[in-house]
Enzyme design. Structure first.
Site, mmCIF file in Angstrom:
data_model
loop_
_atom_site.group_PDB
_atom_site.id
_atom_site.type_symbol
_atom_site.label_atom_id
_atom_site.label_comp_id
_atom_site.label_asym_id
_atom_site.label_seq_id
_atom_site.Cartn_x
_atom_site.Cartn_y
_atom_site.Cartn_z
ATOM 1 N N GLU A 12 -12.054 -32.725 -26.744
ATOM 2 C CA GLU A 12 -11.706 -32.161 -25.669
ATOM 3 C C GLU A 12 -11.262 -33.170 -24.390
ATOM 4 O O GLU A 12 -10.415 -32.718 -23.435
ATOM 5 C CB GLU A 12 -12.802 -31.196 -24.910
ATOM 6 C CG GLU A 12 -13.039 -30.059 -26.125
ATOM 7 C CD GLU A 12 -11.963 -29.326 -26.212
ATOM 8 O OE1 GLU A 12 -11.008 -28.792 -25.498
ATOM 9 O OE2 GLU A 12 -11.881 -28.576 -27.400
ATOM 10 N N SER A 28 -62.759 16.108 -30.534
ATOM 11 C CA SER A 28 -63.976 15.890 -30.829
ATOM 12 C C SER A 28 -64.277 14.453 -30.975
ATOM 13 O O SER A 28 -65.230 13.810 -30.950
ATOM 14 C CB SER A 28 -64.432 16.434 -32.407
ATOM 15 O OG SER A 28 -64.587 17.871 -32.178
#
Length: 725
Positions: free
Chosen positions: A85, A360
């Protein structure tokens, strides 16, 4: 002629001055744009781990990005990028005049913009700040920005920003994300060819995507390698070896998430505490053990399929759901969390967000209060029916509770009353010790919405499974309550620990020896009581079933010597599950499945409960029973030796219902306590009506004190999603 030349020179000078002035003005004007790169703060995904460092998911907002510092970047990545690049990157000041002239010539020859001549700095600016539109004004601004940025940032900082900002396709932002996503590797694990593939991607992420165009990506990578070799940055041998390589590429869904209920819960808890947890780049370490999480999911699936088969329902149409959570008793670490049977169908986390009646399963708190007041497991309780008067909207009403079996036993030991979950014995016990006493004890544990009447005996309150795990820890953790924790620590993107859990603890709710009395009773629940389906060979387990009126909720809350587990089954619409859908039949099988697999997973896990000092064994009416200094035997016919418990805790006879009850002579029951049973009364005798609204200082809840209507929320825990690699 001279005057014409002089005038032209003056005009050129004026134009030059104007151009310089405009440049200076523009240079100052774009300072704010430059600040976006100078003070670079990208969105960074957060990572969620289990307790062993396994990644559960990445969470992010729009861009999935993992940040890589410059010193993490392999040299092949940096050299390949510069080679392709911007070869003179380390030489120019942000703008490369030679590249610009070369690009202008090509553009003139083509009659349009075909080459930009941009440096890496300019490309970074284009990606982060400006558009991709090829206009002269944009190019001028880009050049000005490049010069300004290079005066502030080093070359290394620019490359670091570049490689973290750009897209690599597949919604991977940043090279670390791409390496993790495409190759399942960290940057330092990449081969030369894999590095070249990544370097070649940003030029055209879709065109060179290795998942879609593998050969095209390899050819592009070979071009990168050739360029590096031609510049002398790569040896011939390394070049030839890399060109021949064909790396394996992984196709990973961004929506993949192996623990969605857990990840959602993490995001929900910290969304308003750390800013946006999805963009902060945090490392979030949970307490979850993914090996145990898997067997927990399998346990829920196993029990769920049994329930569907029993009630002949199909998964896609059934409203039955479940929740499962396991906690390490001594630390409060949440080891597993299954918020439902199918996350895709419902993201609502029933472990943390559902408020259901424990029924319960709440009774052990009543009985622990009694034990701590001096009752003993052998203390006789009255298992006889009574009616209670309460007021609704100022009008008197009568509540006539019954046992699940629709019968009663007269007198029975406290141990047997809890082992067989006798409602009437429990209600009479509450009447004896007082609702206010129990409420004070429960308030100490931060139990919310405590009933103010006798319905407290049957668990008439809404609790989440996680809250049940918290308060049940007083039994599993030797009398010491510890708040369950899901996250152990959070590390910032800079590597600093910014959060560490400090779980709430309540020491000495009861003593270890008193808590062990309850553990021993709950062991009997599993051995021969309502929790028989929770038995697992080779490990001691204690627990309690819970079933609410009409089988709306089914629970099993239990623990081993080290791990506590809460299981809930019910329908999301709060309708009854079906006939016989008790906690023992529905939830206990999931509990047993989990512990069976846990023994295979961790065979060295502790398998027996420790017996604290101060727990003794004595004899009461010819049976062996435990006692402590606080809870002496009803009649102190004791043998003063330390506790040495045999396989069974006493001698009992089997009654017609299959329950083991004590042999108490009828003569031992006084005439005042005997009741006349009338035919047609369903074998339920009714005693004197007792007003349950006896405390004028406490406001009473309106409605049925036993089963007020409750609606389960259906909204998900979070709209956020995670991703796993």
């Amino acid at each position: 002629m001279f005057s014409l030349i002089k005038g032209s020179i003056i005009m050129v000078m004026i134009f030059a001055v104007a151009l310089i002035a405009a440049f200076i003005y523009a240079y100052e004007e774009i300072s704010l744009d430059a600040d976006k790169l100078i003070n670079y703060k990208p969105e960074i995904s957060s990572v969620v781990y289990d307790r062993n460092g396994q990644k559960l998911a990445y969470v992010f907002k729009k861009q999935h990005r993992l940040y890589a510092r410059y010193d993490e970047l392999p040299s092949a990545i940096v050299e390949g990028l510069v080679a392709m690049e911007d070869t003179k990157f380390f030489e120019h000041n942000g703008v490369n005049p030679d590249a610009i002239i070369r690009a202008i010539v090509k553009d003139i020859q083509a009659g349009k913009f075909v080459e930009g001549g941009s440096t890496l700095t300019q490309q970074l600016i284009k990606n982060k700040i400006l558009s991709n539109e090829k206009k002269l004004a944009r190019k001028i601004k880009e050049a000005i920005l490049a010069i300004k940025i290079e005066q502030v940032l080093t070359k290394e900082e620019i490359i670091e920003r570049y490689l973290n900002e750009i897209s690599y396709g597949n919604n991977y932002y940043g090279i670390k994300t791409a390496a993790n996503g495409y190759f399942h590797k960290e940057l330092n694990e990449l081969t030369l060819k894999e590095s070249a593939i990544l370097v070649g991607l940003p030029n055209a992420p879709s065109y060179y995507n290795p998942l879609r165009h593998y050969k095209r990506a390899l050819n592009r990578a070979n071009n990168v390698l050739y360029r590096m070799r031609s510049l002398g940055w790569l040896s011939e041998a390394d070049y030839l070896k890399a060109v021949k390589e064909s790396p394996k590429v992984y196709r990973t869904s961004l929506r993949q998430n192996i623990a969605p209920y857990i990840v959602d819960e993490v995001v929900r808890r910290f969304k308003n505490k750390l800013g946006d947890v999805r963009t902060g780049g945090y490392q979030i370490y949970t307490t979850i053990d993914m090996k145990q999480q898997k067997i927990a999911k399998d346990a829920v699936k196993f029990a769920y399929e049994k329930v569907l088969k029993r009630y002949k329902e199909k998964p896609e149409k059934s409203t039955i759901n479940a929740a499962f959570v396991s906690v390490e008793s001594s630390t409060g670490d949440i080891l597993t969390m299954v918020g439902g049977v199918d996350y895709k169908r419902s993201a609502f986390n029933r472990v943390t967000q559902a408020q259901r009646q424990p029924g319960s399963a709440f009774k052990p708190f009543i009985y622990q209060t009694a034990l701590d007041m001096g009752y003993n497991p052998a203390s006789p309780l009255t298992d006889l029916a009574r009616t209670f008067q309460y007021y609704q909207n100022g009008k008197p009403k009568v509540w006539s509770p019954k046992n699940y079996e629709r019968n009663f036993k007269g007198f029975m030991p406290l141990r047997e009353a809890l082992v067989h979950s006798r409602n009437l014995a429990t209600i009479n016990l509450v009447s004896d010790i007082g609702v206010s006493t129990i409420r004070k004890r429960l308030a100490f544990l931060d139990v919310p919405h405590i009933p103010q009447d006798m319905s407290i005996a049957l668990g008439n309150l809404g609790l989440s499974p996680l809250k049940m795990a918290q308060i049940f820890s007083v039994f599993a953790n030797k009398g010491h309550m510890i708040e369950p924790r899901l996250v152990s620590k959070i590390v910032s993107k800079e590597g600093a620990v910014i959060y560490e859990t400090r779980p709430k603890e309540i020491a000495d709710f009861t003593t270890p020896e008193q808590a062990y009395l309850m553990t021993d009773i709950l062991k009997d629940v599993v051995k021969r009581g309502t929790g028989r389906n929770a038995q697992v060979k080779g490990i001691e387990l204690a627990g309690k079933t819970g079933t609410t009126n009409k089988n709306v909720d089914a629970w099993f809350c239990g623990y081993s010597p080290t791990i506590e587990t809460i299981v809930w089954f019910g329908r999301d619409n709060n309708r009854p599950i079906g006939k016989g859908a008790t906690g023992g039949a529905t939830a206990a099988p999931a509990f047993a499945y989990y512990y069976r697999e846990l023994l295979k997973l961790y065979p060295d896990i502790k398998r027996t409960f420790d017996i604290p000092e101060g727990v003794f064994i004595g004899e009461y009416q010819g049976r062996k029973e435990l006692y402590t200094q606080i809870s002496p035997l009803p009649k102190m016919k004791v043998r003063q030796d330390e506790f040495d418990l045999p396989e069974t805790t006493g001698s009992y006879r089997m009654d017609d219902d299959g329950y083991m009850i004590s042999d108490v002579d009828d003569e031992s029951i006084s005439t005042e306590d005997q009741m006349v049973i009338q035919e047609g009364d369903d074998d339920i005798g009714y005693a004197e009506t007792v007003n349950i609204d006896e405390d004028p200082e406490e406001e009473q809840d309106e409605g049925d004190p036993l089963h007020p209507p409750r609606i389960a929320p259906e909204t998900p825990a979070s709209e956020d999603s995670g991703t796993l690699f």
